[in-house]
Design an enzyme around this catalytic site. Sequence first.
Site, PDB file in Angstrom:
ATOM      1  NE  ARG A  30      -9.539  63.412  32.103  1.00  0.00           N
ATOM      2  CZ  ARG A  30      -9.504  63.356  32.888  1.00  0.00           C
ATOM      3  NH1 ARG A  30      -8.700  64.668  33.026  1.00  0.00           N
ATOM      4  NH2 ARG A  30      -9.133  62.143  33.557  1.00  0.00           N
ATOM      5  NE  ARG A  34     -14.608  66.758  33.840  1.00  0.00           N
ATOM      6  CZ  ARG A  34     -13.925  66.644  34.513  1.00  0.00           C
ATOM      7  NH1 ARG A  34     -13.810  66.180  36.581  1.00  0.00           N
ATOM      8  NH2 ARG A  34     -12.461  65.869  34.582  1.00  0.00           N
ATOM      9  NE  ARG A  43     -22.305  64.731  32.641  1.00  0.00           N
ATOM     10  CZ  ARG A  43     -22.610  64.646  33.597  1.00  0.00           C
ATOM     11  NH1 ARG A  43     -24.156  64.136  33.692  1.00  0.00           N
ATOM     12  NH2 ARG A  43     -21.896  64.477  34.944  1.00  0.00           N
ATOM     13  CG  ASP A  79     -15.537  56.592  30.936  1.00  0.00           C
ATOM     14  OD1 ASP A  79     -14.831  55.277  31.505  1.00  0.00           O
ATOM     15  OD2 ASP A  79     -15.070  58.202  31.504  1.00  0.00           O
ATOM     16  CE1 TYR A 157     -10.595  54.893  37.545  1.00  0.00           C
ATOM     17  CE2 TYR A 157      -9.072  54.392  35.877  1.00  0.00           C
ATOM     18  CZ  TYR A 157      -9.681  55.005  36.562  1.00  0.00           C
ATOM     19  OH  TYR A 157      -9.225  56.591  36.779  1.00  0.00           O
TER      20      TYR A 157
END
Length: 355
Positions: A30, A34, A43, A79, A157
């Site tokens: 990652r 973010r 974003r 992703d 998921y």
Amino acid sequence: MPDFPPLQNDLILRVARGESTRRTPVWMMRQAGRYLPEYQAVRAEHEFFDVVGTPELAAEVTIQPIDRFDLDAAIIFSDILVIPQALGLEVQMVKGKGPHFPNPVREPSELSRLTDDPDVHEELGHVYDALTLTRKELNGRVPLIGFSGAPWTLMGYMIEGGGSKNYKKARAWLYEAPEAAHRLLQKTTDVIIEYLIGQVDAGAQMLQVFDSWAGLLGPKTFRTFALPYLKQIAEGVKEAHPEVPLVVFAKGAHYALEDLVETEYDVIGLDWTMDPKAARLVVGERVTLQGNLDPCMLYGDEETIRRAVQDMLAGFGSHRHIANLGHGMHPDHDPEHARVFVDSVHEVSEQMRHV
């Protein structure tokens, strides 16, 4: 395969193959995302899956941490849930909640809703285009890593409908409907193999398979419902591209090391709860190990991070190790603390080799 610029830094590829190098290579799971203000700026104008689905934006975000830190690899911004999307399921990224499936696969009878034999190049061509563009724009600075989620993690998921502490609905299938579980796992595996081979064709120079929820399975269950499919993936990709290093990251599956070292993966990733010295005793020099600093260590001050890096590198030893975190960067991490981690790996590993 497209014509790409020559590679200037092949450190991580050489270590993955077991070669000796002047220092330990380092990247961060990652690392594109973010915690970076430049990512937040992107974003602010684009939804998550719009960034994933737009090659120019995915390339921009992938390269952001390479511009900021002295990393030894880039990992494509995408992703793991693009595989369920290719199988016909809608996936949303909900702010403050994470991934959400409005209509998950709740019952074995609903497997018929999944697309049979999807056209992977059609459904996931945006990832391939992003890889090709990113590889060209990196201009050979560092290798480019592609990735996929593992079958069991994706199954979790698809059945649960999003994140979960225990994935009990998906785990229930393993005992209530094992045949249906195997059908779903095999369908997912077939798509993953084709997807990863296509990633290499598009420009990926190394691949990682994320089995993020492997630790929720016990040893016997893992050997029944996770390991066979992980092995299939490695064998299928290696048959097409034997030269490309493969990494498997089975988070929390301490018991799986002995099984994983017998597969065709070149690198085994360790989470932060695993002892590098103990892992090395199990795997020896048969594979490269990757990891495993606790991501929360990056909340510490500079000296705390440096000491932790020293301990980590001492635990792994100076051969066949790729430095990384034991899981991904957190959204509220300070980018400068990430820099301390990366720079410390460089400095300490070079010192270790000159002792």
